[in-house]
Design an enzyme around this catalytic site. Sequence first.
Site, mmCIF file in Angstrom:
data_model
loop_
_atom_site.group_PDB
_atom_site.id
_atom_site.type_symbol
_atom_site.label_atom_id
_atom_site.label_comp_id
_atom_site.label_asym_id
_atom_site.label_seq_id
_atom_site.Cartn_x
_atom_site.Cartn_y
_atom_site.Cartn_z
ATOM 1 N N SER A 9 0.830 -1.212 0.000
ATOM 2 C CA SER A 9 0.000 0.000 0.000
ATOM 3 C C SER A 9 0.863 1.261 0.000
ATOM 4 C CB SER A 9 -0.957 0.018 1.203
ATOM 5 O OG SER A 9 -0.277 0.427 2.369
ATOM 6 N N ASP A 17 6.165 -11.154 6.494
ATOM 7 C CA ASP A 17 6.335 -10.199 7.591
ATOM 8 C C ASP A 17 7.811 -9.815 7.613
ATOM 9 O OD1 ASP A 17 6.739 -8.867 9.984
ATOM 10 O OD2 ASP A 17 5.302 -10.101 11.082
ATOM 11 N N ASN A 60 11.217 0.396 2.859
ATOM 12 C CA ASN A 60 10.112 1.342 3.035
ATOM 13 C C ASN A 60 9.131 0.932 4.133
ATOM 14 O OD1 ASN A 60 7.902 3.326 2.077
ATOM 15 N ND2 ASN A 60 6.947 1.307 1.808
ATOM 16 N N TYR A 68 8.350 6.400 17.551
ATOM 17 C CA TYR A 68 8.389 6.442 16.084
ATOM 18 C C TYR A 68 9.466 7.428 15.629
ATOM 19 C CZ TYR A 68 6.855 7.204 11.256
ATOM 20 O OH TYR A 68 6.815 7.325 9.888
ATOM 21 N N LYS A 72 12.910 6.600 13.479
ATOM 22 C CA LYS A 72 13.271 7.191 12.189
ATOM 23 C C LYS A 72 14.597 7.954 12.288
ATOM 24 C CE LYS A 72 9.839 5.795 9.590
ATOM 25 N NZ LYS A 72 10.051 4.747 8.568
#
Length: 274
Positions: A17, A67, A94, A163, A167
């Site tokens: 997606s 996964d 990604n 998060y 990153k």
Amino acid sequence: MPGRFDGKVVIVTGSSSGIGKETALHFAREGAKVTVTGRSLERLQAVKKELLGNGVLEKDFLIVPADVTSSAGQDELISQTLSKFGKIDVLINNAGASITDFEGKTGVSQGIDSYEKTMKLNVQSLVEMTQKARPHLAKTRGEIVNVSSIVALGHGWQSRPYYSLAKAAVDQYTRAAAIDLIEEGIRVNTVNPGFVKTLFHEAELGWTADQAQEFYDDIGSNKYAIPAGFIGRPEHIAKAIAFLADRNSSEFIVGQNLVVDGGTTLVLGIHAAK
Ligand code: NDP
């Protein structure tokens, strides 16, 4: 017509997606052979349909349900790609998400469970995929593009610290890996997207599609959030990823962050003051 990635073999993680799907489509349209992957069989089937609808032949793409946080899933991605296409030229790391605390806690109260899951998906799987793809990318003098985020940069994201730190770790890993791997001819860079309309915010906040659309309309029209005046689309990020994966376009860019955010990171809170 010859494509920019003719003959190249590209793995895009998290391509069932959003940004990853658009990136896989972009590479395929430009002549690459692509491995598409994610956990949702339903979404993978939809990507298959889109690839075929874009005139991409079955021989030029591979769908691997996996996964990416599991060692077996990572191995499947590499081995199935090699067995169908014979080599790997480009790895796009990604797959990623901001994983919600199962008790709904935010900020520094976010549980350690969500910390571990966030790091495993956004950082550890990327590190492991890099290690596993490395010998194959060294043979082709290939490229790695990691998908980070603007939340990795110089601002704090109060509600989702794990998060952001994941990153930031991706950016820092990219720098170290870039120095290490350029010796083998492998280039590593990141793209740092701003707000992009995908399933990301629905997944993170448990929103319905309508609630997500309301958020996108609101933030997209707020020039203090996005000076460009519109929400990012996956194709904006896919094109930046393709630029960094194309040695003819970006050969001398090594270990850098390419921020693609419609100007979001230029806007300090002070601009909102009347
Ligand atoms: P989506 O939720 O639309 O896509 C995320 C993709 O990651 C899906 O294909 C999903 O597949 C895959 N994925 C998640 N967990 C796993 C897993 N354990 N194993 C395999 N695949 C997995 O979000 P985006 O397209 O927006 O996200 C792509 C990247 O962009 C992420 O790294 C995200 O952090 C980053 N990003 C997104 C921004 C945005 O505003 N959208 C902003 C900045 C960065 P499946 O569910 O089928 O497993």
